[in-house]
Design a protein around this motif. Structure first.
Motif, mmCIF file in Angstrom:
data_model
loop_
_atom_site.group_PDB
_atom_site.id
_atom_site.type_symbol
_atom_site.label_atom_id
_atom_site.label_comp_id
_atom_site.label_asym_id
_atom_site.label_seq_id
_atom_site.Cartn_x
_atom_site.Cartn_y
_atom_site.Cartn_z
ATOM 1 N N ARG A 1 3.349 2.438 -3.798
ATOM 2 C CA ARG A 1 2.360 2.150 -2.751
ATOM 3 C C ARG A 1 0.978 1.955 -3.356
ATOM 4 N NH1 ARG A 1 -0.418 0.033 0.075
ATOM 5 N NH2 ARG A 1 -1.208 0.611 2.130
ATOM 6 N N ALA B 1 -1.354 -1.460 -3.236
ATOM 7 C CA ALA B 1 -2.702 -1.387 -2.680
ATOM 8 C C ALA B 1 -3.746 -1.878 -3.670
ATOM 9 C CB ALA B 1 -3.005 0.047 -2.260
ATOM 10 N N GLU C 1 -3.687 -5.605 -3.877
ATOM 11 C CA GLU C 1 -4.240 -6.228 -2.678
ATOM 12 C C GLU C 1 -5.759 -6.198 -2.663
ATOM 13 O OE1 GLU C 1 -0.591 -5.235 0.473
ATOM 14 O OE2 GLU C 1 -2.400 -3.990 0.432
ATOM 15 N N GLU C 2 -6.342 -5.113 -3.188
ATOM 16 C CA GLU C 2 -7.796 -4.959 -3.092
ATOM 17 C C GLU C 2 -8.532 -5.723 -4.181
ATOM 18 O OE1 GLU C 2 -8.595 -0.816 -5.617
ATOM 19 O OE2 GLU C 2 -8.169 -0.720 -3.487
ATOM 20 N N TRP D 1 -15.820 0.653 2.159
ATOM 21 C CA TRP D 1 -14.364 0.756 2.237
ATOM 22 C C TRP D 1 -13.926 1.876 1.305
ATOM 23 C CZ3 TRP D 1 -10.420 -3.311 0.017
ATOM 24 C CH2 TRP D 1 -9.137 -2.981 0.451
ATOM 25 N N PHE E 1 -5.229 8.909 11.339
ATOM 26 C CA PHE E 1 -4.284 8.464 10.314
ATOM 27 C C PHE E 1 -3.437 9.646 9.875
ATOM 28 C CE2 PHE E 1 -2.806 7.983 5.982
ATOM 29 C CZ PHE E 1 -2.193 6.739 6.029
ATOM 30 N N PRO F 1 -4.104 4.460 3.272
ATOM 31 C CA PRO F 1 -4.292 3.897 4.613
ATOM 32 C C PRO F 1 -4.345 2.366 4.579
ATOM 33 C CG PRO F 1 -5.784 5.744 4.245
ATOM 34 C CD PRO F 1 -5.154 5.425 2.922
ATOM 35 N N ASP F 2 -4.124 1.753 5.731
ATOM 36 C CA ASP F 2 -4.169 0.301 5.835
ATOM 37 C C ASP F 2 -5.531 -0.239 5.409
ATOM 38 O OD1 ASP F 2 -1.581 0.309 6.775
ATOM 39 O OD2 ASP F 2 -2.186 0.332 8.891
ATOM 40 N N ASP F 3 -5.550 -1.521 5.062
ATOM 41 C CA ASP F 3 -6.759 -2.119 4.497
ATOM 42 C C ASP F 3 -7.933 -2.152 5.473
ATOM 43 O OD1 ASP F 3 -5.283 -2.444 2.247
ATOM 44 O OD2 ASP F 3 -5.153 -4.643 2.344
ATOM 45 N N ASP F 4 -7.675 -2.035 6.777
ATOM 46 C CA ASP F 4 -8.776 -2.072 7.741
ATOM 47 C C ASP F 4 -9.344 -0.681 8.015
ATOM 48 O OD1 ASP F 4 -6.624 -1.025 9.083
ATOM 49 O OD2 ASP F 4 -6.787 -2.345 10.838
ATOM 50 N N PHE F 5 -8.889 0.327 7.254
ATOM 51 C CA PHE F 5 -9.365 1.689 7.473
ATOM 52 C C PHE F 5 -10.408 2.072 6.426
ATOM 53 C CE2 PHE F 5 -9.492 6.172 6.566
ATOM 54 C CZ PHE F 5 -9.597 6.745 7.823
#
Length: 288
Positions: free
Chosen positions: A86, A90, A93-94, A137, A218, A258-262
């Motif tokens: 995970r 992540a 993705e970032e 973020w 969350f 946590p999800d990217d919008d958090f």
């Protein structure tokens, strides 16, 4: 057996054994050169020494009557990255520019290791952890954390919160020290579970709960069975070509992201529970 640094109601500090509903201070006057939690952790037989220092006539103190402190004395706190699938996903993705680096390090022999905190940057239970004022973020990273003695032997386990500014690290992997290391950037505690037997990796559950204004926003869980690397290997790599005369704590990476919008906000509360150790809870602050 679990040990903790505590502050008593009169303001004095002690090292104590932690029971289900109480703590029992250890008598550190019985042994020369044994004055702190790290002195016990770095002994030849930490569990045996702790049992010797636990006088049966010492009355237990209810948990509500003491304050738990971070279980760190003079140790450096280090961390390992990209040790769970995970986390690998992540990080890729970032960071568009550094995605391939995170992909490669996940399966490489050499792990990603970095200095996370000095003792002054560590928050104990109930103390605030911080979101950088220049980050939009940021997330907590709940991590099973190793207590390692000066000889490189794993002697105990605790809970770590590796606060991370994902936007800063994602902008450029070379910004990792700024994304990870700053004041109040780490939480540790509430106690150290002595390494007095084999670990049940799959049974060592890790849970993250984040609350905002009294509501859960969350939750996430994982377990040590999902860890891509062996704990002993991480400790060995940390001590390769390095010396830690005061010992070290090593956060072993996170499998909960946590999800990217958090993103964390000022006033949030982060609670990390690890089976067999307990719960580390910290409020979150972010200066304007």
């Amino acid at each position: 057996m679990k040990l903790a640094r505590i502050r008593n109601s009169d303001g004095t500090q002690s090292v104590a054994a932690v029971h289900a509903e109480s703590v029992q201070p250890l008598d550190l006057t019985q042994i020369n050169n044994c004055h702190s939690l790290s002195d016990i952790l770095h002994a030849d037989d930490p569990a045996g020494l702790a049992r010797f220092l636990l006088r049966p006539d010492t009355p237990p103190i209810p948990l509500s009557k003491v304050e738990f402190l971070a279980p760190v004395d003079q140790q450096e706190v280090w961390a390992a990255g990209v040790t769970y699938k995970r986390s690998q996903v992540a990080r890729m993705e970032e960071s568009e520019s550094g995605a391939s680096h995170y992909d490669k390090v996940y399966d490489a022999d050499r792990p990603e290791l970095f200095l996370k905190a000095t003792p002054s940057r560590v928050s104990g239970p109930g103390q605030s952890v911080r979101v950088r004022s220049d980050s939009n973020w940021s997330v907590p990273e709940p991590e099973f954390t190793l207590a390692i003695n000066p000889d490189g032997k794993i002697v105990g386990y605790t809970i770590g919160n590796d606060m991370s500014a994902r936007d800063i690290e994602g902008e450029n992997p070379l910004y990792l020290p700024q994304a990870k290391v700053y004041r109040q950037c780490a939480g540790l505690g509430p106690c150290v579970l002595l390494a007095d037997g084999p670990l049940d990796l799959e049974g060592t559950q890790i849970e993250l709960i984040i609350e905002r204004s009294g509501s859960r926003i969350f939750t996430g869980t994982t377990d040590l069975g999902q860890l891509h690397r062996k704990l002993d290997d991480l400790a060995t790599w940390l001590y390769r070509e390095s010396e830690f005369p005061n010992g070290a704590f090593l956060m072993t990476g996170t499998g909960i992201v946590p999800d990217d919008d958090f993103t964390l906000e000022d006033g949030d509360t982060v609670s990390i529970t690890i089976a067999g150790i307990g719960t580390l809870t910290n409020p979150v602050v972010k200066a304007k």
